[in-house]
Design a protein around this motif. Structure first.
Motif, PDB file in Angstrom:
ATOM      1  N   LEU A 505       5.728 -41.406  18.733  1.00 20.47           N
ATOM      2  CA  LEU A 505       4.895 -40.208  19.113  1.00 20.47           C
ATOM      3  C   LEU A 505       5.438 -38.926  18.472  1.00 20.47           C
ATOM      4  O   LEU A 505       4.748 -37.947  18.146  1.00 20.47           O
ATOM      5  CB  LEU A 505       4.718 -39.990  20.387  1.00 20.47           C
ATOM      6  CG  LEU A 505       3.932 -41.088  21.181  1.00 20.47           C
ATOM      7  CD1 LEU A 505       3.998 -41.119  22.736  1.00 20.47           C
ATOM      8  CD2 LEU A 505       2.238 -40.948  20.672  1.00 20.47           C
ATOM      9  N   VAL A 506       6.797 -38.818  18.544  1.00 20.59           N
ATOM     10  CA  VAL A 506       7.663 -37.734  17.817  1.00 20.59           C
ATOM     11  C   VAL A 506       7.092 -37.792  16.316  1.00 20.59           C
ATOM     12  O   VAL A 506       6.852 -36.703  15.722  1.00 20.59           O
ATOM     13  CB  VAL A 506       9.052 -37.974  18.144  1.00 20.59           C
ATOM     14  CG1 VAL A 506       9.901 -36.683  17.131  1.00 20.59           C
ATOM     15  CG2 VAL A 506       9.308 -37.388  19.651  1.00 20.59           C
ATOM     16  N   ALA A 513       0.155 -36.845  23.716  1.00 25.55           N
ATOM     17  CA  ALA A 513       0.379 -38.256  24.182  1.00 25.55           C
ATOM     18  C   ALA A 513       1.941 -38.346  24.533  1.00 25.55           C
ATOM     19  O   ALA A 513       2.414 -39.132  25.430  1.00 25.55           O
ATOM     20  CB  ALA A 513       0.066 -39.292  23.163  1.00 25.55           C
ATOM     21  N   LEU A 514       2.751 -37.501  23.728  1.00 28.16           N
ATOM     22  CA  LEU A 514       4.101 -37.532  23.913  1.00 28.16           C
ATOM     23  C   LEU A 514       4.509 -36.817  25.266  1.00 28.16           C
ATOM     24  O   LEU A 514       5.535 -37.400  26.176  1.00 28.16           O
ATOM     25  CB  LEU A 514       4.999 -36.673  23.023  1.00 28.16           C
ATOM     26  CG  LEU A 514       6.420 -36.359  23.068  1.00 28.16           C
ATOM     27  CD1 LEU A 514       7.360 -37.712  22.851  1.00 28.16           C
ATOM     28  CD2 LEU A 514       6.785 -35.582  21.758  1.00 28.16           C
ATOM     29  N   GLU A 539      12.780 -32.242  29.813  1.00 29.51           N
ATOM     30  CA  GLU A 539      12.708 -31.186  28.582  1.00 29.51           C
ATOM     31  C   GLU A 539      11.926 -31.641  27.522  1.00 29.51           C
ATOM     32  O   GLU A 539      11.322 -30.906  27.046  1.00 29.51           O
ATOM     33  CB  GLU A 539      14.152 -30.705  28.042  1.00 29.51           C
ATOM     34  CG  GLU A 539      15.024 -30.146  29.177  1.00 29.51           C
ATOM     35  CD  GLU A 539      16.939 -30.269  28.703  1.00 29.51           C
ATOM     36  OE1 GLU A 539      16.776 -30.409  27.561  1.00 29.51           O
ATOM     37  OE2 GLU A 539      17.177 -30.201  29.511  1.00 29.51           O
ATOM     38  N   ILE A 540      11.804 -32.704  27.218  1.00 25.31           N
ATOM     39  CA  ILE A 540      10.790 -33.158  26.226  1.00 25.31           C
ATOM     40  C   ILE A 540       9.488 -32.960  26.516  1.00 25.31           C
ATOM     41  O   ILE A 540       8.473 -32.493  25.837  1.00 25.31           O
ATOM     42  CB  ILE A 540      11.354 -34.851  25.882  1.00 25.31           C
ATOM     43  CG1 ILE A 540      12.211 -35.026  25.227  1.00 25.31           C
ATOM     44  CG2 ILE A 540      10.038 -35.253  24.906  1.00 25.31           C
ATOM     45  CD1 ILE A 540      12.942 -36.661  25.015  1.00 25.31           C
ATOM     46  N   LEU A 549       7.451 -28.666  19.195  1.00 27.33           N
ATOM     47  CA  LEU A 549       8.033 -30.060  19.013  1.00 27.33           C
ATOM     48  C   LEU A 549       9.610 -29.860  18.058  1.00 27.33           C
ATOM     49  O   LEU A 549      10.209 -30.839  17.904  1.00 27.33           O
ATOM     50  CB  LEU A 549       7.243 -31.256  17.881  1.00 27.33           C
ATOM     51  CG  LEU A 549       6.150 -31.611  18.693  1.00 27.33           C
ATOM     52  CD1 LEU A 549       5.300 -32.680  18.008  1.00 27.33           C
ATOM     53  CD2 LEU A 549       6.355 -31.978  20.313  1.00 27.33           C
ATOM     54  N   ARG A 550       9.859 -28.651  17.822  1.00 25.39           N
ATOM     55  CA  ARG A 550      11.196 -28.208  17.249  1.00 25.39           C
ATOM     56  C   ARG A 550      12.126 -28.608  18.314  1.00 25.39           C
ATOM     57  O   ARG A 550      12.306 -28.320  19.635  1.00 25.39           O
ATOM     58  CB  ARG A 550      11.206 -26.632  17.051  1.00 25.39           C
ATOM     59  CG  ARG A 550      10.348 -26.343  15.749  1.00 25.39           C
ATOM     60  CD  ARG A 550      10.260 -24.934  15.377  1.00 25.39           C
ATOM     61  NE  ARG A 550       9.585 -24.262  16.657  1.00 25.39           N
ATOM     62  CZ  ARG A 550       9.441 -22.933  16.447  1.00 25.39           C
ATOM     63  NH1 ARG A 550       9.665 -22.223  15.427  1.00 25.39           N
ATOM     64  NH2 ARG A 550       8.714 -22.330  17.556  1.00 25.39           N
TER      65      ARG A 550
END
Length: 575
Positions: A505-506, A513-514, A539-540, A549-550
């Motif tokens: 997903l990343v 979805a992530l 955290e994600i 997403l950085r």
């Protein structure tokens, strides 16, 4: 008189009548023309006045726009300037509390911390009020776990309640969904405000928070939330104005109570922004109940791992989902550059980093000096203030990024230090090339989280939360860890596939979805006490919700080692 003479007389009379009529008609015509001319002149005058009024209105509108912009600029500058010395106050008192102090000295430091937190709360209230008046307040809708939220709020409110010898209890209706879509931050702020007020006006009493289901539909739930206390109550006269700005300041006999009186007004604005209603019921000397109804959307989630751990809030069950806070640091040779024009803040952040085991810390006071230092040294991370003399943080960051490209240097993480919490300011930092934002005042916890995110090898956390594991072990009366063993086997059978899905997903950059996948795995991890991995997943999830997403890839790479370490320690426990 002959017939001819009679006809002449009649004709003469007729001519005279006609002549009189013509004269009268001409006079009336002249009068009408005169009136028309006067009306025309009046209309021209009115048109000129209207044109003048329009010009004045346009000028007033422009002036109001400029005044609003000036106010926004003033608030941004003042927020930064006020938060900068507050950073020194809060940071130094936090560091001081970790040293050896007498009981009297600890009480003094705690008083400093509480005063600084109160001032920070007032600043935040003023900013919220300003945003709402300008129509710039926006809701951040995301999945929220109300049981976790309520647990967190009670924990935060407990110390102050104990000071007033109050007992806080909480109840949440079992029919309320485990996850709903809403602005968790604003709901938290409303409840903390209502709890703070209840505690201010209650001594040696009880305070209860209640979340009940008012209406259930296929796609949403309407919740009825109450905060009830047994305090001094509010008179009928004062109840009418309680949700007006500065209402508390207008109440007689309450001069010893801290605050600006903005809290309830802001709560009302937040509730109405969420399309809800808020009100109160109170009787003098018998206590008060502040309540609000808000609609929240439902979210479809799935979790295969049963959540067996629970604790009691006021006698009612609520999932025990506690994020870790105990950190373990080791000495590191990583070089950090602090770019900050305030000498107190430079010293505070340097001491905070030293507490984390970082000895290679350099400091400069403006962007120009930062570039000179950068050219002569290799840094692993830069903490960059926004507003500085000579060259500000945005200009310095832009120049550093240009140098990295020209000299083919590896990009260095640059973290903004800013007292401005507006979305516009945050975006300016990111557009300039900064990687992340750290809002002043910077405490040890927020700085540690940032360091763990960008320099993960310098901060280590316990893999397991033994209090959760002990609760699971206590479920077996005979001391056999059968339930824990079963949960571990289920977790180990499912987690590798989930970790692999997270990585995919990343790569696909599917933030929605992530976020859902990270939340699901976090819940399963917390349910059996896997602490550090759950924090990484939290955290994600937070970054994915913000569609940022950085830095996520770096966090995902830490998951497998964290998972393997947790499994080893769990296996050791059950053996």
């Amino acid at each position: 008189m002959t017939n001819a003479e009679q006809e002449i007389t009649i004709l003469r009379k007729t001519i005279e009548d006609l002549s009189h009529k013509m004269i009268k008609s001409k006079y009336q015509e002249e009068q009408i023309l005169s009136e028309f001319s006067a009306m025309n002149n009046e209309m021209v005058t009115l048109q000129r006045q209207l044109a003048k009024t329009n010009a004045e209105l346009n000028a007033a509108k422009e002036e109001a726009i400029h005044a609003n912009q000036a106010r926004s600029r003033f608030l941004a500058i003042m927020t930064h300037e006020i938060r900068t010395p507050m950073n020194g106050m809060i940071g130094m008192s936090e560091i001081l509390m970790t040293s050896e102090l007498s009981d009297e000295q600890k009480q003094s430091v705690m008083l400093i911390q509480e005063s600084a937190e109160l001032l920070l709360s007032m600043i935040n209230n003023m900013l919220d009020l300003s945003k709402m008046e300008a129509g710039k307040m926006r809701l951040q809708e995301e999945p929220i776990d109300l049981r976790l939220l309520l647990d967190h709020i009670i924990r935060l409110s407990q110390p102050k309640a104990q000071k007033n010898q109050n007992i806080i209890s909480a109840f949440i209706d079992y029919r309320v969904e485990n996850e709903l879509i809403g602005d968790g931050g604003r709901i938290r702020q409303i409840l903390l405000n209502l709890l703070s007020n209840a505690n201010k006006f209650t001594n040696q009493g009880t305070i209860e928070v209640s979340i009940q289901l008012k209406h259930n539909s296929a796609n949403s739930q309407i919740l009825h939330i109450e905060v009830t206390d047994t305090g001094i109550g509010i008179s009928e006269e004062n109840q009418k104005n309680m949700f007006q700005p500065y209402a508390q300041a207008d109440q007689p006999g309450k001069n010893n109570v801290e605050g600006t009186g903005l809290g309830l007004s802001i709560c009302k604005s937040f509730v109405e922004l969420m399309e809800g209603t808020i009100d109160l019921k109170s009787e003098e000397n018998k206590g008060s109940t502040f309540w609000f109804d808000i609609p929240l959307k439902k979210v479809q989630t799935s979790s295969d791992t049963p959540e067996l751990i629970s604790n009691h809030l006021g006698g009612q069950q609520s999932e025990h989902l506690k994020l870790p806070s105990s950190l373990h640091h080791k000495q590191t040779d990583k070089s950090i550059l602090i770019v900050e024009d305030n000498p107190i803040n430079r010293q505070v952040i340097q001491l905070q980093l030293k507490k984390m085991g970082m000895e290679q810390v350099h400091t400069v006071s403006n962007g120009q000096e930062a570039i000179s230092k950068y050219l002569g040294h290799t840094y692993h991370l830069i903490l960059m203030d926004n507003r500085m003399p000579i060259m500000d943080g945005l200009q310095a960051t832009h120049k550093i990024r240009e140098l990295e490209t020209a000299e083919m240097r590896s990009p260095v993480p640059i973290i903004a230090l800013t007292g401005n919490t507006s979305q516009e300011d945050r975006q300016k930092c990111l557009d300039a090339g900064m990687n992340d934002i750290l809002t002043k005042p910077v405490n040890l916890e927020s700085l540690t989280i940032m360091m763990r995110k960008w320099l993960p090898d310098i901060v280590h956390e316990k893999a397991l939360d033994m209090s959760v594991i002990q609760e699971i072990l206590d479920l077996n009366d005979d001391g056999d860890p059968e339930i824990l063993r079963t949960l571990i086997e289920m977790y180990k059978s499912e987690t590798p596939n989930k970790l692999e899905r997270l990585q995919k997903l990343v790569l696909c950059k599917d933030a929605t979805a992530l976020s859902e996948a990270a939340h699901e795995l976090k819940s399963g991890s917390l349910s059996i006490g896997i602490q550090y991995m759950a924090q990484l997943l939290h955290e994600i999830e937070s970054l994915a919700k913000e569609n940022d997403l950085r830095g996520v890839q770096e966090l995902v790479q830490l998951l497998v080692p964290a998972y393997e370490k947790a499994c080893r320690e769990l296996e050791h426990l059950i053996k």
